[in-house]
Design a protein around this motif. Structure first.
Motif, PDB file in Angstrom:
ATOM      1  N   ARG A   1       0.833  -1.204   0.000  1.00  9.08           N
ATOM      2  CA  ARG A   1       0.000   0.000   0.000  1.00  9.08           C
ATOM      3  C   ARG A   1       0.870   1.258   0.000  1.00  9.08           C
ATOM      4  N   PRO A   2       0.589   2.209  -0.896  1.00  6.18           N
ATOM      5  CA  PRO A   2       1.361   3.458  -0.910  1.00  6.18           C
ATOM      6  C   PRO A   2       1.130   4.265   0.373  1.00  6.18           C
ATOM      7  N   LEU A   3       2.102   5.098   0.688  1.00  5.31           N
ATOM      8  CA  LEU A   3       1.947   5.991   1.836  1.00  5.31           C
ATOM      9  C   LEU A   3       0.829   7.000   1.606  1.00  5.31           C
ATOM     10  N   LEU A   4       0.636   7.390   0.350  1.00  3.53           N
ATOM     11  CA  LEU A   4      -0.351   8.428   0.033  1.00  3.53           C
ATOM     12  C   LEU A   4      -1.089   8.044  -1.243  1.00  3.53           C
ATOM     13  N   ILE A   5      -2.408   8.169  -1.216  1.00  3.47           N
ATOM     14  CA  ILE A   5      -3.238   7.974  -2.402  1.00  3.47           C
ATOM     15  C   ILE A   5      -3.998   9.270  -2.652  1.00  3.47           C
ATOM     16  N   LEU A   6      -3.801   9.835  -3.843  1.00  5.14           N
ATOM     17  CA  LEU A   6      -4.449  11.084  -4.208  1.00  5.14           C
ATOM     18  C   LEU A   6      -5.523  10.810  -5.246  1.00  5.14           C
ATOM     19  N   ALA A   7      -6.749  11.220  -4.951  1.00  8.20           N
ATOM     20  CA  ALA A   7      -7.858  11.165  -5.910  1.00  8.20           C
ATOM     21  C   ALA A   7      -7.945  12.537  -6.560  1.00  8.20           C
ATOM     22  N   ALA A   8      -7.380  12.659  -7.754  1.00  9.42           N
ATOM     23  CA  ALA A   8      -7.276  13.957  -8.413  1.00  9.42           C
ATOM     24  C   ALA A   8      -8.316  14.075  -9.523  1.00  9.42           C
ATOM     25  N   GLY A   9      -8.840  15.280  -9.686  1.00  9.58           N
ATOM     26  CA  GLY A   9      -9.762  15.539 -10.770  1.00  9.58           C
ATOM     27  C   GLY A   9     -11.181  15.791 -10.305  1.00  9.58           C
ATOM     28  N   PRO A  10     -11.981  16.438 -11.152  1.00  6.89           N
ATOM     29  CA  PRO A  10     -13.348  16.812 -10.777  1.00  6.89           C
ATOM     30  C   PRO A  10     -14.321  15.639 -10.730  1.00  6.89           C
ATOM     31  N   GLY A  11     -13.915  14.468 -11.207  1.00  8.72           N
ATOM     32  CA  GLY A  11     -14.816  13.325 -11.166  1.00  8.72           C
ATOM     33  C   GLY A  11     -15.088  12.820  -9.756  1.00  8.72           C
ATOM     34  N   TRP A  12     -14.102  12.948  -8.874  1.00  9.35           N
ATOM     35  CA  TRP A  12     -14.249  12.413  -7.524  1.00  9.35           C
ATOM     36  C   TRP A  12     -15.106  13.316  -6.645  1.00  9.35           C
ATOM     37  N   ARG A  13     -15.976  12.723  -5.876  1.00  6.16           N
ATOM     38  CA  ARG A  13     -16.752  13.463  -4.877  1.00  6.16           C
ATOM     39  C   ARG A  13     -16.037  13.353  -3.532  1.00  6.16           C
ATOM     40  N   ALA A  14     -15.783  14.500  -2.928  1.00 10.43           N
ATOM     41  CA  ALA A  14     -15.039  14.501  -1.666  1.00 10.43           C
ATOM     42  C   ALA A  14     -15.741  13.676  -0.598  1.00 10.43           C
ATOM     43  N   ASP A  15     -17.071  13.677  -0.591  1.00  7.42           N
ATOM     44  CA  ASP A  15     -17.796  12.951   0.446  1.00  7.42           C
ATOM     45  C   ASP A  15     -17.941  11.461   0.139  1.00  7.42           C
ATOM     46  N   GLY A  16     -17.423  11.034  -1.015  1.00  6.48           N
ATOM     47  CA  GLY A  16     -17.528   9.627  -1.371  1.00  6.48           C
ATOM     48  C   GLY A  16     -16.201   8.900  -1.364  1.00  6.48           C
ATOM     49  N   LEU A  17     -15.147   9.546  -0.872  1.00  2.00           N
ATOM     50  CA  LEU A  17     -13.825   8.937  -0.887  1.00  2.00           C
ATOM     51  C   LEU A  17     -13.626   8.036   0.325  1.00  2.00           C
ATOM     52  N   PRO A  18     -12.934   6.902   0.139  1.00  2.00           N
ATOM     53  CA  PRO A  18     -12.611   6.051   1.293  1.00  2.00           C
ATOM     54  C   PRO A  18     -11.686   6.777   2.259  1.00  2.00           C
ATOM     55  N   ALA A  19     -11.763   6.402   3.528  1.00  3.16           N
ATOM     56  CA  ALA A  19     -10.870   6.983   4.528  1.00  3.16           C
ATOM     57  C   ALA A  19      -9.419   6.704   4.152  1.00  3.16           C
ATOM     58  N   GLY A  20      -8.588   7.715   4.287  1.00  3.96           N
ATOM     59  CA  GLY A  20      -7.179   7.550   3.958  1.00  3.96           C
ATOM     60  C   GLY A  20      -6.813   8.058   2.579  1.00  3.96           C
ATOM     61  N   VAL A  21      -7.794   8.508   1.794  1.00  2.00           N
ATOM     62  CA  VAL A  21      -7.538   9.055   0.457  1.00  2.00           C
ATOM     63  C   VAL A  21      -7.647  10.572   0.520  1.00  2.00           C
TER      64      VAL A  21
END
Length: 314
Positions: free
Chosen positions: A268-288
């Protein structure tokens, strides 16, 4: 008159076109400099400049170069010429003519938008390269390229046109970012893995991030468009990156299960970045983490790279 005459370079800068474009307009349509001093290059008079401004304006509005040149040569009075031209000439481009809106962006973005409408690849390339050299990748993306690309997208939605403009500009942007990356080869290992989400084909922002990371001296690997989640997890397992950036431009490609798969990866990477307008901030898994812009993505990637390097040195 002599003190008001301009060189080809000065005229090109005023119009936002390449010197080669001026030469073409001179050779093909007779819109060249008229003042000649023996022993010196010909220079452009104010009347020459007025004709060229009309040529540039009409071609940017979709009028064919030959037709625009005909009107530019006919009337020396620019105000009269523009009125007549707008009344009598209908744009020939499929999108119905007009300009690309860039909001409150500066003159460089407006010049780039005009060059895009003319499909003037030389000016597009020159403008992007100059801005990267002067201001850096992040500033070029935020203040020059994003406004123009957004304006092209808005016009396409409204008119179903400008497909050829979008393709040309995208190719020029990709080439500029690739050149910037080659000019700044990171000395260290590739700590950051860059990937588009599954079925995501919109890669330019990820290419901007790659160029910005290279400029900051941060090593990366680029997987590119449409990476299935199984392939992404396999790449993580094989390379052990400190951070993974997963880009999604639309909601259709922003499946949070892809992020969950990364969180569950054996390495598992130390950091996972969800970049871009497609992602909803309230729908991201914990730790992203969802970076707000390109600058924050670069900063976060550099920070996790530094953290890993320090831990290995200790």
């Amino acid at each position: 008159m002599a003190d008001e005459a301009l060189s080809a370079g000065a005229v090109a800068r005023r119009l936002g076109v390449a010197v080669t474009t001026l030469r073409t307009w001179h050779q093909r349509y007779g819109l060249g400099p008229s003042e000649h001093v023996p022993g010196h290059h010909r220079r452009y008079t104010p009347a020459d400049l007025a004709r060229l401004e009309t040529m540039r304006r009409l071609t940017a509005e979709g009028v064919s170069p030959a037709e625009a040149a005909r009107w530019a040569r006919q009337a020396p009075d620019r105000a009269h010429l523009d009125t007549v031209a707008r009344d009598r000439i209908r744009p020939t481009s499929r999108d119905g003519g007009g300009a690309i809106g860039v909001g409150r962006a500066g003159p460089a973005a407006r010049g780039l938008a005009r060059a895009a409408m003319r499909l003037d690849a030389a000016v597009i390339n020159e403008t992007i390269a100059h801005t990267i050299a002067a201001s850096g990748v992040v500033a070029t993306w935020e203040t020059l390229l994003r406004p123009v690309l957004a304006g092209i997208g808005d016009r396409h939605v409204a008119t179903s046109g400008l497909i050829e403009v979008e393709h040309l500009v995208s190719r020029c942007v990709s080439e500029a970012f690739a050149a910037a990356s080659r000019a700044n080869p990171p000395a260290g290992p590739a700590r950051i893995l860059l990937s588009c989400a599954d079925e995501e084909q919109h890669t330019l922002p990820l290419e901007a991030l790659a160029a910005a990371l290279a400029e900051a001296g941060v090593g990366y690997r680029m997987l590119g468009a449409r990476v299935p989640v199984a392939a992404l997890v396999e790449a993580v397992s094989r390379t052990g990156p400190a951070a993974v950036v997963l880009w999604s431009h639309t909601r259709a490609t922003a499946d949070p299960a892809q992020l969950s798969a990364l969180l569950a990866a054996p390495r598992r990477p130390l950091l996972i970045l969800a970049a871009g307008p497609g992602w909803r901030a309230d729908g991201l898994p914990a730790g992203v983490v969802r970076p707000v812009d390109l600058a924050e993505a670069v900063s976060l990637a550099a920070a996790v790279r530094d953290s890993l390097d320090q831990s290995q040195e200790a």
